[in-house]
Design an enzyme around this catalytic site. Structure first.
Site, PDB file in Angstrom:
ATOM      1  N   ASP A  40       0.829  -1.211   0.000  1.00 48.13           N
ATOM      2  CA  ASP A  40       0.000   0.000   0.000  1.00 48.13           C
ATOM      3  C   ASP A  40       0.853   1.246   0.000  1.00 48.13           C
ATOM      4  O   ASP A  40       1.973   1.230   0.493  1.00 48.13           O
ATOM      5  CB  ASP A  40      -0.766   0.062   1.327  1.00 48.13           C
ATOM      6  N   LYS A  62      -3.489   3.223  -3.307  1.00 53.88           N
ATOM      7  CA  LYS A  62      -4.802   3.632  -3.784  1.00 53.88           C
ATOM      8  C   LYS A  62      -4.971   5.145  -3.737  1.00 53.88           C
ATOM      9  O   LYS A  62      -6.062   5.645  -3.627  1.00 53.88           O
ATOM     10  CB  LYS A  62      -5.888   2.920  -2.960  1.00 53.88           C
ATOM     11  N   MET A 182      -9.012   8.929   8.864  1.00 54.01           N
ATOM     12  CA  MET A 182      -9.511   9.426   7.568  1.00 54.01           C
ATOM     13  C   MET A 182     -10.455  10.606   7.751  1.00 54.01           C
ATOM     14  O   MET A 182     -11.454  10.729   7.054  1.00 54.01           O
ATOM     15  CB  MET A 182     -10.241   8.296   6.809  1.00 54.01           C
TER      16      MET A 182
HETATM   17  N1  SAH Z   1      -4.875   0.212   8.630  1.00 52.63           N
HETATM   18  C1  SAH Z   1      -4.415   1.542   8.949  1.00 52.63           C
HETATM   19  C2  SAH Z   1      -5.458   2.589   8.700  1.00 52.63           C
HETATM   20  C3  SAH Z   1      -5.823   2.741   7.257  1.00 52.63           C
HETATM   21  S1  SAH Z   1      -6.981   3.999   6.998  1.00 52.63           S
HETATM   22  C4  SAH Z   1      -3.992   1.566  10.415  1.00 52.63           C
HETATM   23  O1  SAH Z   1      -4.208   0.615  11.149  1.00 52.63           O
HETATM   24  O2  SAH Z   1      -3.379   2.554  10.818  1.00 52.63           O
HETATM   25  C5  SAH Z   1      -5.950   5.348   6.645  1.00 52.63           C
HETATM   26  C6  SAH Z   1      -5.995   6.364   7.736  1.00 52.63           C
HETATM   27  O3  SAH Z   1      -5.118   5.997   8.776  1.00 52.63           O
HETATM   28  C7  SAH Z   1      -5.541   7.724   7.323  1.00 52.63           C
HETATM   29  O4  SAH Z   1      -6.557   8.454   6.675  1.00 52.63           O
HETATM   30  C8  SAH Z   1      -5.185   8.340   8.646  1.00 52.63           C
HETATM   31  O5  SAH Z   1      -6.312   8.757   9.338  1.00 52.63           O
HETATM   32  C9  SAH Z   1      -4.610   7.144   9.382  1.00 52.63           C
HETATM   33  N2  SAH Z   1      -3.162   7.110   9.302  1.00 52.63           N
HETATM   34  C10 SAH Z   1      -2.394   6.182   8.701  1.00 52.63           C
HETATM   35  N3  SAH Z   1      -1.091   6.453   8.877  1.00 52.63           N
HETATM   36  C11 SAH Z   1      -1.023   7.570   9.606  1.00 52.63           C
HETATM   37  C12 SAH Z   1       0.040   8.356  10.124  1.00 52.63           C
HETATM   38  N4  SAH Z   1       1.313   8.031   9.918  1.00 52.63           N
HETATM   39  N5  SAH Z   1      -0.266   9.466  10.843  1.00 52.63           N
HETATM   40  C13 SAH Z   1      -1.544   9.805  11.071  1.00 52.63           C
HETATM   41  N6  SAH Z   1      -2.590   9.097  10.598  1.00 52.63           N
HETATM   42  C14 SAH Z   1      -2.340   8.001   9.886  1.00 52.63           C
END
Ligand code: SAH
Length: 518
Positions: A40, A62, A182
């Site tokens: 991803d 994506k 998100m």
């Molecule tokens: N599976 C992932 C989440 C995917 S959805 C998890 O467990 O973290 C994607 C969302 O995750 C983003 O829109 C944001 O809200 C959050 N996110 C992912 N990486 C991030 C980061 N480094 N800092 C802040 N938010 C993050």
């Protein structure tokens, strides 16, 4: 368990929130065995270095402007490679099952009878917040935490005034911390709705963007003003919204942003094996490390001359090493031949610099001579004084400067033997080249003249123009600096101590003196 005993499966691996060190040990092991990696855009691409060089890497990102695959295409790719008997890793940002569609991918594989495994990861709600110094629970302050999606798929009907079908009234009353994933684009609606449903406008709130990465950006305000503040700060995704009293603890607990190299994007041009180790130091200091080896180290093809030299060690008085690679390759070969350190018993040892001496120390050997300055001239001079009339063996790369042998030959009997090969990298990684051309890199580190020359030769003219100007160069020694200048580039930092650690210390000292914003 050996790799051969493990069934071939699709392993859904959580990559963590950004910092490559936040993958789990099991996730790293799965990557090391992978034949195919489907990753991803939220997974740190540096993690791909953990997979074998031969593994097929498929970008399933994506996001707009990035390689794109639909969920159906991703599912199909996983199934296809698994069915062909390959070990597949599906690398997903954060945790695969927290807003990650990991369960859908697993269900798809299950329907097709394809075995899978799930390796959890550090979800952003826990990892990015920890890097921001915000505890999601805290005794007496927040006894519960809710992970909430701030995003709504376009096909899901919405209530007129709220961003999703969530029970906003219940969320507003939730007795603990709310963490929205998100949520940046819906931030104004989320904040307004929570306040309308009874949450105090004074509740502390924070947006954590790109948590745990060198571009981490945290905005703190109260629920009433967070949307405005975030807009003014130009915060970009990925970002989390945290709402709750725990946010106030950031003031005391923030730690990541004060690392000495925080926010710097640094290219490492050393051979891959060393570059991986060097990258870890940089990351621990808060920098983003981009690996772009310009030379590679390989085993020599014909061991004959080295084996013969090892057999004749008794003929020599001095054994001289000009690199840590030389030390490791020489001593490993000696052990492989069934000998041990007693073979060096009567030899005196010289090391060109502190890193080479450290490599000797790892074999419980002490260098008898380390010249005051890490360069061939200095080593030749120091050895010339103590080793005149003696027999010297130089263990070195198959190519390199001839000066040591030339100078010493005037006063001693000198043989040299190649213990490893130094090869030019054929091309420069395009991802790093793009970053250099786009000016989204701050520093390039150069640890030898050969590395500097090769970098100059394999980058594009546009990159060559930017390097040494907008993109600063940090070198390990005066010899490297003079090559850099001959190539027409400026040197911003030269390490006074000629080792990797010396280089990084000098860089950290330089940026701490620089006026912020210049
Ligand atoms: N599976 C992932 C989440 C995917 S959805 C998890 O467990 O973290 C994607 C969302 O995750 C983003 O829109 C944001 O809200 C959050 N996110 C992912 N990486 C991030 C980061 N480094 N800092 C802040 N938010 C993050």
């Amino acid at each position: 368990m050996t790799a051969a005993l493990l069934p071939k499966t699709v392993v859904l691996v959580g990559a963590g929130p950004g910092d490559p060190g936040l993958i789990t040990v099991r996730g790293a092991e799965a990557l090391a065995r992978a034949e195919v990696v489907v990753y991803d855009h939220l997974a740190n691409e540096r993690l791909l270095d953990l997979a074998p060089e031969t593994a097929l890497r498929i970008c399933a990102g994506k996001s707009v402007g990035h390689c794109t695959m639909t969920q159906d295409q991703i599912n199909a790719a996983l199934a296809e490679h698994a069915a062909a008997g390959r070990s597949v890793v599906r690398l997903k940002g954060g945790d695969p099952l927290v807003f990650g569609r990991g369960s859908e991918e697993a269900a798809y594989l299950r329907e097709r009878g394809i075995p899978f495994e799930i390796v959890p990861g550090v979800t952003a709600g826990v990892g990015a917040t920890a890097f921001a110094g915000i505890p999601v629970t805290s005794r007496g302050v927040a006894s519960a935490v809710a992970f909430v999606t701030g995003h709504q798929a376009p096909d899901v009907p919405r209530k007129a005034d709220s961003p999703s079908r969530l029970d906003w009234s219940a969320l507003a009353k939730f007795p603990g911390t709310l963490v929205f994933y998100m949520g940046v684009t819906h931030l104004p609606t989320i904040a307004r709705t929570l306040i309308q449903e009874g949450k105090s406008p004074a509740t502390p709130a924070a947006v954590v963007a790109s948590g745990s990465t060198p571009v981490q950006n945290v905005v703190v305000a109260d629920l009433a003003t967070i949307a405005e503040r975030v807009q003014a700060a130009g915060v970009r995704p990925p970002a989390l919204l945290v709402v709750g009293e725990v946010v106030a603890q950031r003031e005391a607990l923030a730690w990541f942003e004060s690392r000495p190299l925080f926010g710097l994007r640094i290219v490492v041009t050393r051979p891959r094996e060393e570059a991986l180790r060097s990258a870890a130091t940089l990351e621990a200091m808060g920098a983003e490390a981009l690996i772009a080896p310009t030379v590679e180290i390989r085993a020599i093809e014909d061991h004959g001359p080295l084996d013969a030299a090892i057999d004749r060690l008794d003929d020599y008085d001095w054994l001289v090493f000009t690199s840590s690679n030389g030390v490791r390759r020489f001593l490993d070969r000696l052990l492989e031949l069934g000998r041990d350190l007693r073979a060096l018993g009567r030899l005196r040892l010289a090391a060109i610099g502190p890193t080479t001496a450290q490599a000797l120390a790892a074999y419980h050997l002490r260098a008898d001579l380390i010249p005051p300055s890490f360069r061939s001239e200095s080593l030749a001079e120091a050895l010339g004084k103590v080793a005149a009339g003696s027999r010297i063996l130089l263990a070195r790369a198959d190519r390199g400067r001839a000066i040591l042998k030339d100078e010493l030959s005037a006063v001693a009997e000198v043989d040299q033997v190649a213990v490893y090969r130094n090869l030019d990298a054929e091309s420069f990684p395009s991802a790093v080249l793009n970053r250099i051309e786009a000016g989204t890199v701050d520093w390039i580190t150069l640890t030898s003249p050969a590395i500097a020359a090769r970098l100059h030769a394999i980058v594009s003219p546009e990159a060559r123009r930017r390097i040494g100007r907008e993109i600063n160069l940090a070198t390990i020694s005066p010899v490297t600096s003079s090559t850099v200048r001959e190539l027409g580039w400026n040197v911003a930092v030269e390490a006074p101590v000629h080792s990797w650690d010396g280089l990084i210390e000098a860089l950290a000292a330089h940026v701490s003196r620089a006026v912020p914003g210049t």
